[in-house]
Design a protein around this motif. Structure first.
Motif, mmCIF file in Angstrom:
data_model
loop_
_atom_site.group_PDB
_atom_site.id
_atom_site.type_symbol
_atom_site.label_atom_id
_atom_site.label_comp_id
_atom_site.label_asym_id
_atom_site.label_seq_id
_atom_site.Cartn_x
_atom_site.Cartn_y
_atom_site.Cartn_z
ATOM 1 N N GLU A 27 -19.419 -54.559 -32.082
ATOM 2 C CA GLU A 27 -18.856 -54.931 -31.473
ATOM 3 C C GLU A 27 -20.308 -53.961 -30.100
ATOM 4 O O GLU A 27 -19.900 -54.074 -28.855
ATOM 5 C CB GLU A 27 -17.935 -53.392 -31.316
ATOM 6 C CG GLU A 27 -16.084 -54.596 -31.477
ATOM 7 C CD GLU A 27 -15.311 -53.366 -30.963
ATOM 8 O OE1 GLU A 27 -15.546 -52.680 -30.600
ATOM 9 O OE2 GLU A 27 -14.527 -53.563 -31.058
ATOM 10 N N ILE A 28 -21.307 -54.215 -30.992
ATOM 11 C CA ILE A 28 -22.098 -53.369 -29.973
ATOM 12 C C ILE A 28 -23.419 -54.820 -29.798
ATOM 13 O O ILE A 28 -23.764 -55.545 -30.018
ATOM 14 C CB ILE A 28 -22.807 -52.496 -30.745
ATOM 15 C CG1 ILE A 28 -22.528 -50.811 -31.126
ATOM 16 C CG2 ILE A 28 -23.955 -52.318 -30.332
ATOM 17 C CD1 ILE A 28 -23.194 -50.180 -32.196
ATOM 18 N N PRO A 29 -23.496 -54.683 -28.251
ATOM 19 C CA PRO A 29 -24.296 -55.639 -27.323
ATOM 20 C C PRO A 29 -25.556 -56.249 -27.980
ATOM 21 O O PRO A 29 -25.866 -54.626 -28.304
ATOM 22 C CB PRO A 29 -24.074 -55.520 -26.181
ATOM 23 C CG PRO A 29 -23.268 -54.501 -25.925
ATOM 24 C CD PRO A 29 -23.126 -53.759 -26.955
ATOM 25 N N SER A 53 -28.672 -57.241 -27.762
ATOM 26 C CA SER A 53 -29.565 -56.381 -26.757
ATOM 27 C C SER A 53 -29.894 -55.277 -26.873
ATOM 28 O O SER A 53 -31.052 -54.735 -26.835
ATOM 29 C CB SER A 53 -29.280 -57.041 -25.320
ATOM 30 O OG SER A 53 -28.253 -56.103 -24.934
ATOM 31 N N LEU A 54 -28.966 -54.439 -27.599
ATOM 32 C CA LEU A 54 -29.060 -53.663 -27.273
ATOM 33 C C LEU A 54 -29.423 -52.868 -28.500
ATOM 34 O O LEU A 54 -29.982 -51.509 -29.465
ATOM 35 C CB LEU A 54 -28.226 -52.298 -27.491
ATOM 36 C CG LEU A 54 -27.475 -52.579 -25.664
ATOM 37 C CD1 LEU A 54 -25.750 -51.982 -25.255
ATOM 38 C CD2 LEU A 54 -28.249 -51.950 -24.637
#
Lengths: 452, 484, 131
Positions: free
Chosen positions: A16-18, A20-21
């Motif tokens: 669930e963490i993008p 890109s991050l």
């Protein structure tokens, strides 16, 4: 475990963490060390700093701590418990905190105590905010703050309260006595003042005219906030008995009660007040009550003052106290009792008096402030203070605190302290080293001639 | 029995020092106390026995599973305590000169660097004494930044309604008004509601990510852009840093300032409620405002940065350098964890939480956000059980104590009715997690067969449920000689 | 459901108002409000002589787990407060509409009472909050 979750990999749990991050490298963090390796590293660093003989006080005091204090305090049941939210599973911590509150009440002569704050300086900031809330007679947020209050405390108070429009008015000290002459207050008579801060002993170690100051505050509609050393209180009049009616709030640094010097923390701040102000008090408070069967038990109480319930209207944002330090302080006070505290205080008083008399026997060294003092004194040197202290440090001796930054008007003044732990030999050694250092630095014109 | 009630006049502990009483008659009588303080008079053995016995009435990490959500009750390695307590470190006076502090300062400097790297911030100050003080420092820096730019219109701090109570309390201490932002049904911040209120009055927003709802806010980049575009700054509450340690950096998410709870993520002991440590990290534009003191390196030497070196600093918040002893413990922990251990913290704590969530769901419990991944913690709601069985969250919590487990966080966050916020941490093994899940299943069965047994819990602890109402109405906050 | 006397007026924020017919009104919190709060442990009242403004907070009722602001439903000057609540806050739990009154206000503008809810409208407020 992944099968139970229905995931293929641990990485999937972060889906669930993008993307890109997500981070892949932590190059600047060193690789893991084993316990043995980190032990060797810390051992080297601890040794590197030496263990100089300490004649500095200034808010942190080198007192004897009985062996039992930290052996019990570091029991896992105290060391690794959290805030006692589940009272039934925390009766150990809760009863201990109730005993702590009781001991502080006995020592300060106040009605109630909280279960501690971060340190003495932040406790004073909380006391100031509390006084502004509690003083219903005063519409102002003006606080009279003597310059004899610890300079770091004054800075901390300003840093914490200035965004709430609290005005701190500095009171000058008497240049010969080193105390706050009650007559300086006359300039503020009839003005709307929320509270007067009264240090005892003050930063210079000098005893203030606490009765007159307290009575002035009350006569002028201000609350009296005492800032006290808990060890000194074993000998000195407790704030609850200052003047006609006693101080309204008192606070201070709990470090002299069982906390090692430890570079300035963790210590703990204490805060006590009269019963009528208890609902304005920030921080955890423990109450005695009963369980369903009528057995005595202890629980957090008055929680509706606190941030987790009152949110933006809480008395403070504080959550934790310094539970473990208070655990140590409680055991420390139980072991020493008032007799033990009085002896430690009296010996500290005597050692400092002895130190001052030996140091001032050196040509050119003088004691400032000829008023009664507790276990700290200001002395003036006949040479540049910073340079003298550096030379002493090179001889593994911390000679005192250089006052030139905060009190430049005092010249080459230092604040010295000799607790009960300082031996006669150490005091002699200090006097001898100081004499040599002053001679070498050419501070006295005729250094080889002994003084009468 | 209280220690006071074991007191006998004239009894003393042999550990008292010194043995003799010095003469203090030179202190004028007007300053001296008339009566000795009424402290207990006990022997050393009495005191040791009393406080050892009391300790046994506590649950703790060393004795029980302690899945208190948002508190990160992970195992505290013993080496951290013993190495931070080495004599040279323990006896160092806070005003000792730099010449006698290089070893200590090296530890602080290294810790600053480690925290800087793992959070992706520009600089770190270690001085705040606890999470709440770190929060204060963070918001005070936001205010100092706006004030320095003459931007005095910014009077509001935005706080999601799911936030911990310290967030709004802190904003008020810094002189701000608080505006709440609602949370969407999926647990993420309601972005449209945020866009509607953000503007020239916005000083900043305080966010926890993962949030207190146990989910990672997927729209964090859009939130950051919205607030930044309006001229506000982003504050990161590090309460849940354990969930993303070494996996995502708050700096990358766009935060301008963060505080870390070393007593959570970096495994320093909770000590019955402190001491903690709440270092703050900042982006480039807030560097001048960091609280002092900090440690810098000048050539091969470590030097203190104080008010004189940092004139725009928000200043110091404790008398000395914060909770130095706690910082040393965190440093030892960080060195033992190392670069390779940090992401494992997030991975195993997330694995444990997701495992527990799925197993509890299978056992008949309702997830508050069933469509979401758990982070390092998750929420179940007992709303259905409370309604159908008349057994509420507090009853479950108290009954868990009988099973030898500390209860999870109850009734927080306020948004979810009858909730348990469960955080297993990475240091627990599967057998312990299974034991807890079994206990929850057993209690659920009891709630159906014998609800009174659950409602009356706990049954096996030193006391039964305590009368909180009596405690608050008939305040008894201190023992005095007159009490007995 | 808790009772809602029809001779009183109500505010959405769960205060009640009783018109004394002499330019003064008595204010308290409703039975529904005390039920939500649970056992009260402390009540902080305004001081006699204080000026209160309709819609502004002027008192606090506190239970073990919650503290709630009381908003004055009317504007005017406080002429009496229920001193007995200092020792027995539980009176509010036991008799919210009677002995558990909080304070009495001399109205500055008599028209405000018309803006308040009657018993039926207040019942709807409670109803809607429960959904």
């Amino acid at each position: 475990m992944l099968a139970a979750i229905g995931a293929q990999s641990i990485d999937e749990l972060f889906d669930e963490i993008p993307a890109s991050l997500r981070l892949s490298q932590l190059d600047a963090i060193p690789a893991a060390l084993s316990e043995m390796e980190v032990g060797q590293l810390m051992g080297r660093r601890a040794q590197q700093d030496g263990q100089p003989v300490c004649f500095i006080g200034a808010g942190a005091y080198d007192h004897h701590i009985p062996a039992a204090v930290w052996q019990i305090t570091t029991r896992g049941e105290y060391y690794t418990a959290y805030t006692p939210y589940q009272a039934e599973a925390s009766q150990g911590t809760l009863q201990l905190l109730y005993e702590y509150q009781s001991m502080m009440v006995a020592l300060t002569g106040m009605d109630v105590s909280n279960a501690s704050l971060y340190d003495g300086a932040s406790a004073l900031a909380e006391a100031v905010l509390m006084a502004v809330r509690a003083n219903r007679k005063s519409k102002s947020k003006r606080i009279l703050m003597p310059k004899t209050v610890h300079p770091a405390y004054r800075r901390v108070v300003r840093n914490i309260v200035h965004n709430q429009e609290v005005e701190l008015v500095e009171l000058p000290y008497d240049p010969s006595g080193g105390h706050t002459d009650p007559s300086v207050l006359e300039a503020y008579a009839g003005e709307d003042i929320a509270a007067l801060v009264i240090p005892q002993p003050n930063f210079f170690g000098v005893l203030e005219e606490v009765d007159a100051l307290t009575d002035w505050a009350h006569a002028n509609g201000a609350l009296a906030i005492g800032v006290v050393n808990p060890l000194a209180l074993s000998l000195l009049t407790p704030p609850g008995e200052w003047g006609e009616k006693g101080a309204d709030i008192c606070c201070g640094e709990g470090q002299p009660l069982g906390a090692p010097l430890s570079s300035g923390g963790p210590y703990f701040g204490f805060l006590c007040c009269k019963q009528s102000h208890v609902r304005q008090m920030p921080g955890r408070i423990i109450g005695r009550t009963e369980d369903l069967d009528g057995r005595v038990g202890y629980t957090l109480t008055l929680q509706a003052r606190e941030q987790h319930i009152r949110r933006s209207k809480a008395t403070s944002n504080i959550c934790t106290n310094q539970g473990l330090m208070v655990t140590a302080a409680t055991i420390h006070m139980a072991l020493l009792g008032s007799e033990g505290l009085e002896r430690a205080a009296a010996a500290s008083y005597q050692n400092t008096s002895q130190l001052v008399s030996q140091l001032t026997a050196i040509e050119g060294v003088e004691s400032l402030f000829q008023r009664p003092a507790f276990h700290e004194r200001v002395i003036r040197l006949p040479a540049e203070a910073g340079s003298v202290l550096r030379s002493l440090a090179a001889h593994s001796l911390l000679g005192g605190l250089d006052l030139s930054r905060d009190y430049p008007e005092l010249g080459d003044a230092i604040l010295v302290c000799a607790t009960e732990k300082r031996t006669a030999e150490e005091i002699d050694a200090y006097a001898q080293k100081l004499q040599r250092v002053i001679q070498l630095q050419g501070g006295v014109k005729c250094g080889l001639v002994p003084k009468e | 029995m209280l220690i006071f009630e074991q007191s006998r006049a004239g009894r003393q502990a042999s550990a008292q020092a010194p043995l003799e009483r010095a003469d203090v008659s030179a202190i004028p009588e007007q300053f001296r106390r008339r009566r000795s303080a009424a402290l207990p008079e006990v022997s050393e053995m009495q005191a040791v026995r009393h406080y050892t016995r009391l300790s046994r009435k506590n649950f703790s990490i060393d004795t029980q599973f302690y899945p208190l959500g948002s508190c990160t009750m992970k195992y505290n390695p013993r080496a951290c305590n013993s190495l931070a307590s080495l004599p040279g470190l323990l006896s160092r006076h806070p005003e000792a000169p730099e010449s006698h502090s290089q070893g200590f300062m090296a530890c602080l400097y290294d810790l600053q660097e480690i925290l800087r790297e793992v959070t992706g911030m520009k600089a770190v100050s270690l001085s705040p004494a606890a999470g709440a003080q770190g929060e204060f420092a963070g918001v005070a820096m936001i205010r100092a930044y706006h004030d320095a730019r003459g931007d005095h219109e910014r009077s509001e701090i935005l706080v999601p309604d799911a936030a911990h109570g310290t967030n709004p309390a802190t904003a008020v201490m810094c002189g701000y008004k608080v505006r709440e932002i609602p949370t969407g049904a999926d647990g993420d911040v309601d972005l449209e509601a945020l866009q509607a209120v953000v503007g020239p009055h916005t000083a900043g927003i305080m966010l926890t990510n993962p949030s207190t709802l146990g989910v990672f806010d997927r729209k964090i980049e859009a939130i950051a852009k919205t607030v930044h575009d309006a001229g506000g700054l982003l504050y990161y509450d590090g309460a849940n840093l354990n969930a993303i340690l070494g996996k995502v950096r708050p700096g990358t998410m766009g935060f301008d300032v963060i505080h870390m709870n070393l007593h959570k993520t970096f495994s320093t002991p909770h000590g019955g409620g402190g001491p903690g440590a709440g270092p703050v990290g900042v982006s480039e534009r807030l560097v001048p405002y960091l609280p002092v003191p900090m440690v810098a390196k000048s050539g091969d030497e470590y030097v203190w940065l104080t008010e004189e070196d940092c004139p725009e600093s928000i200043g110091r918040l404790t008398a000395f350098a914060g909770n130095a002893g706690v910082l040393l413990r965190a440093y030892v922990y960080a060195r033992m964890l190392g670069r390779e251990g940090m992401p494992r913290v997030a991975e195993y704590s997330t694995l444990n939480a997701n495992y527990m969530l799925k197993r509890l769901q299978a056992a008949g419990f309702d997830a508050a956000y069933p469509d979401r991944r758990a982070t390092h913690e998750f929420i179940i709601t007992l709303k259905r059980q409370a309604k159908e069985l008349g057994v509420n969250t507090m009853d479950f919590a108290k009954r868990l104590l009988d099973y030898g487990f500390h209860a999870p966080t109850t009734y927080f966050p306020l948004l979810v009715p009858e909730c348990l916020l469960i955080e297993p941490t990475e240091t627990e093994d599967k057998e312990t997690l299974d034991g807890f899940i079994q206990a929850m299943s057993d209690i659920l069965a009891e709630a159906q067969s014998d609800p009174e047994q659950v409602r009356q819990a706990p049954h096996t602890l030193p006391v039964k449920r305590l009368d909180d109402v009596k405690a608050a109405r008939e305040l008894d906050l201190a023992w005095t000689p007159e009490t007995t | 459901m808790s009772k809602i006397p029809n001779e009183l007026k109500y505010a959405k924020s769960h205060e009640w108002v009783r018109d004394e017919g002499d330019g003064t009104v008595v204010v308290g919190i409703t039975d529904h409000a005390q039920e939500l709060l649970g056992d009260l442990v402390f009540v902080e009242l305004p001081e006699v002589g204080d000026t209160v403004d309709a819609g502004n907070e002027c008192a606090v009722v506190e239970s073990v787990k919650a503290a709630s602001d009381v908003y004055s439903p009317v504007s005017g000057e406080v002429v009496a407060v229920n001193e007995s609540l200092a020792d027995t806050p539980e009176t509010v739990n036991e008799d919210a509409f009677g002995e558990g009154w909080l304070f009495k206000v001399r109205l500055s503008a008599g028209t405000e009472l018309d803006d308040l809810l009657d018993d039926e409208a207040y019942a709807e407020v409670i109803e809607s909050e429960e959904h």
